[in-house]
Design a protein around this motif. Structure first.
Motif, PDB file in Angstrom:
ATOM      1  N   ALA A 123      55.430  40.924  47.783  1.00  0.00           N
ATOM      2  CA  ALA A 123      54.567  39.822  48.224  1.00  0.00           C
ATOM      3  C   ALA A 123      53.975  40.119  49.605  1.00  0.00           C
ATOM      4  CB  ALA A 123      55.366  38.519  48.251  1.00  0.00           C
ATOM      5  N   MET A 158      44.618  38.133  42.692  1.00  0.00           N
ATOM      6  CA  MET A 158      45.567  37.482  41.781  1.00  0.00           C
ATOM      7  C   MET A 158      45.281  36.001  41.600  1.00  0.00           C
ATOM      8  SD  MET A 158      48.982  39.049  43.459  1.00  0.00           S
ATOM      9  CE  MET A 158      50.127  37.888  42.697  1.00  0.00           C
ATOM     10  N   ARG A 159      44.772  35.370  42.666  1.00  0.00           N
ATOM     11  CA  ARG A 159      44.608  33.912  42.650  1.00  0.00           C
ATOM     12  C   ARG A 159      43.213  33.458  42.247  1.00  0.00           C
ATOM     13  NH1 ARG A 159      48.538  31.800  46.933  1.00  0.00           N
ATOM     14  NH2 ARG A 159      50.419  32.672  45.974  1.00  0.00           N
ATOM     15  N   LEU A 206      46.334  39.539  46.902  1.00  0.00           N
ATOM     16  CA  LEU A 206      46.649  38.125  46.714  1.00  0.00           C
ATOM     17  C   LEU A 206      45.401  37.350  46.288  1.00  0.00           C
ATOM     18  CD1 LEU A 206      48.928  35.918  47.160  1.00  0.00           C
ATOM     19  CD2 LEU A 206      47.674  35.374  49.251  1.00  0.00           C
ATOM     20  N   ARG A 211      51.197  42.620  49.175  1.00  0.00           N
ATOM     21  CA  ARG A 211      50.027  42.072  48.474  1.00  0.00           C
ATOM     22  C   ARG A 211      49.232  41.111  49.348  1.00  0.00           C
ATOM     23  NH1 ARG A 211      53.878  42.141  44.196  1.00  0.00           N
ATOM     24  NH2 ARG A 211      54.445  39.967  44.528  1.00  0.00           N
ATOM     25  N   ASN A 212      49.914  40.481  50.296  1.00  0.00           N
ATOM     26  CA  ASN A 212      49.211  39.581  51.207  1.00  0.00           C
ATOM     27  C   ASN A 212      48.269  40.336  52.134  1.00  0.00           C
ATOM     28  OD1 ASN A 212      50.497  37.377  50.142  1.00  0.00           O
ATOM     29  ND2 ASN A 212      52.078  37.257  51.736  1.00  0.00           N
ATOM     30  N   ARG A 213      48.482  41.628  52.301  1.00  0.00           N
ATOM     31  CA  ARG A 213      47.654  42.444  53.203  1.00  0.00           C
ATOM     32  C   ARG A 213      46.826  43.488  52.464  1.00  0.00           C
ATOM     33  NH1 ARG A 213      46.933  41.150  58.373  1.00  0.00           N
ATOM     34  NH2 ARG A 213      46.916  43.310  59.072  1.00  0.00           N
TER      35      ARG A 213
END
Ligand SMILES: Cc1cc2nc3c(=O)[nH]c(=O)nc-3n(C[C@H](O)[C@H](O)[C@H](O)COP(=O)(O)OP(=O)(O)OC[C@H]3O[C@@H](n4cnc5c(N)ncnc54)[C@H](O)[C@@H]3O)c2cc1C
Ligand code: FES
Ligand code: FES
Lengths: 166, 271
Positions: free
Chosen positions: B104, B82-83, B79, B107-109
């Protein structure tokens, strides 16, 4: 051999402290140590999303997080949705649009959507699909779930609404 | 149920390295846990110690400079990649590849270090980072060393990491910043899935490279080709580094076909 860890978390605004073993997953911690059985276990391996909770603002698979990892964290689960017996706006939209059938995916689905809506209060269909990509639903075919989210965010086309009322 | 193990969360890099040395062979590093906890659950890995790397500040940084290029700490999540505005601007292939991993929630972890150390042939940050000419910085109590990512992967789920070593950072050369790029990942379903075949291309005025996933025991990369290369040259270079097999996801023939197909599509898009 494995020592116990003291874990303090805030779940849906309420603080809890428990002693847990290192190999306790967050999912089991919520269900068995805190008695919050709304969050479900499907695959236990990151595939299905039934166990999705919001951890410090982000949707995660609680089956792939260890309880000692979340000491000090803020967690949101499906139990935080309804207040005083009244469904949340999102739950109502799922109810209205048949976004729930057997309901097994719903607690995780709601958490993925809730995390999405915080970042995108009016998500596009593509954004909704991306957010729930990791939440399997074997009943609805997803369309009603997408419509539920559109409805909850005031984006459901009125024509469809009429059709459904028939 | 997960087997019993000790969970330790050191706060300092040196403590982590010392613990890893002390328990060498019996300890695993825990980053996002999206691979490791699955292995443990299946019983394919039974470490006695899990060392959480997420509290080590050095592993959390993303840094960019014109001189040194891009550096990503091993515990940075998909994440975050990506950001990150600099990554999005200068290394869009990487931001895109990070967005291809799992769902999602994953991807957060999931971290870059975990993706590379699992060393699956399909690792999405493997083929893309290889195309960008990445290097890997390894650290242990003995010191640090930097090796090309090409040499880091040694076999299916195998790397050059010694028992007492961690991946500390992943380094991208400044000359890869702003490279023209494209990536195709073939999945069996539209939702989250591992790659059946993945192809990532990066091209600058000086070189063109293709990273390929799920077509050899490790993610692989072509030699540096001189741009503008023809599709035939690129396909020939790709053929030299891949050795696909038949497995549950696809046949060897289909993989060979899709590599060519993807190279053709991506080259057309880059032109
Ligand atoms: C349902 C599902 C779908 C997935 N889809 C994809 C996909 O589409 N594409 C893809 O590429 N991957 C996919 N994965 C695999 C996984 O999510 C990624 O590889 C992820 O990046 C792993 O990172 P992590 O931080 O979770 O690693 P962890 O599970 O924490 O660690 C993985 C391994 O790396 C080691 N390790 C971690 N950090 C370090 C370090 N700094 N130094 C040395 N060793 C380290 C660990 O000890 C362990 O052996 C998927 C996984 C699941 C469960
Ligand atoms: S139970 Fe966690 S993803 Fe299926
Ligand atoms: S309502 Fe049954 S799985 Fe979604």
């Amino acid at each position: 051999m494995s020592t116990k860890h003291s874990v303090t978390v805030t779940v849906n605004g309420k603080r809890y402290t428990r002693e847990v073993a290192g190999n306790r997953t967050l999912l089991r911690f919520l269900r068995e140590d805190l008695g919050l059985t709304g969050t479900k276990e499907g695959c236990g391996a990151g595939e299905c999303g039934a166990c999705t909770v919001i951890l410090n603002g982000k949707a995660v698979n609680s089956c792939l997080v260890l309880a000692p990892e979340v000491d000090g964290a803020t967690i949101e689960t499906v139990e935080g949705e309804a207040r005083n017996g009244k469904l949340s706006k999102l739950q109502e939209a799922f109810h209205r649009n048949h976004g729930v059938q057997c309901g097994f995916c719903t607690p995780g689905m709601l958490m993925s959507v809730k995390a999405l809506l915080r970042e995108h209060p009016k998500p596009t269909v593509d954004q909704i699909k991306e957010a729930i990509e990791g939440n399997f639903c074997r009943c609805t075919g997803y369309q009603q779930i997408i419509e539920s989210v559109l409805d909850a965010t005031g984006q459901l086309k009125p024509k469809k609404e009429e059709l459904r009322r028939v | 149920m997960l087997h019993e193990f000790s969970y330790l969360a050191p706060r300092e890099r040196n403590d982590l390295l010392q613990l890893l040395k002390k328990h060498a062979g019996q300890a695993r590093l825990l980053a996002g846990g999206t691979d490791l906890l699955c292995e443990i659950r299946l019983g394919t890995d039974k470490p006695a110690f899990l060392l959480d790397v997420k509290h080590i500040p050095e592993l959390q940084d993303i840094a960019w400079s014109e001189r040194d290029g891009l550096s990503i700490g091993a515990a940075v999540t998909c994440l975050e990649i990506m950001r990150h505005p600099v990554i999005r601007k200068k290394f869009p292939l990487l931001a895109h590849a990070a967005g291809q991993i799992g769902s999602a929630q994953l991807r957060n972890r999931a971290t870059i270090g975990g993706n590379l150390c699992t060393a699956s042939p399909c690792a999405d940050l493997g083929c893309s980072s290889l195309a960008l000419g990445a290097r890997v910085e390894l650290a242990s109590v003995r010191g640090t060393r930097v090796i090309p990512m090409k040499e880091f992967f040694t076999g299916v789920k195998q790397t050059q990491l010694q028992d007492d070593e961690i991946v500390q950072r992943v380094l991208y050369p400044p000359d890869a910043a702003g490279a023209a790029w494209g990536m195709e990942k073939l999945k069996r379903i539209k939702g989250h899935d591992l790659a059946v075949v993945s192809v990532a291309i990066a091209r600058t005025a000086k070189w063109l490279r293709v990273g390929i996933g799920s077509c050899a025991p490790t993610p692989v990369v072509t030699a540096d080709l001189a741009p503008p290369a023809t599709v035939a040259t690129v396909v020939a270079a790709a053929r030299r580094v891949i050795a696909p097999i038949d497995d549950v996801r696809a046949s060897r023939e289909f993989r060979l076909f899709m590599v060519e197909e993807f190279i053709g599509r991506l080259m057309a898009r880059l032109a």
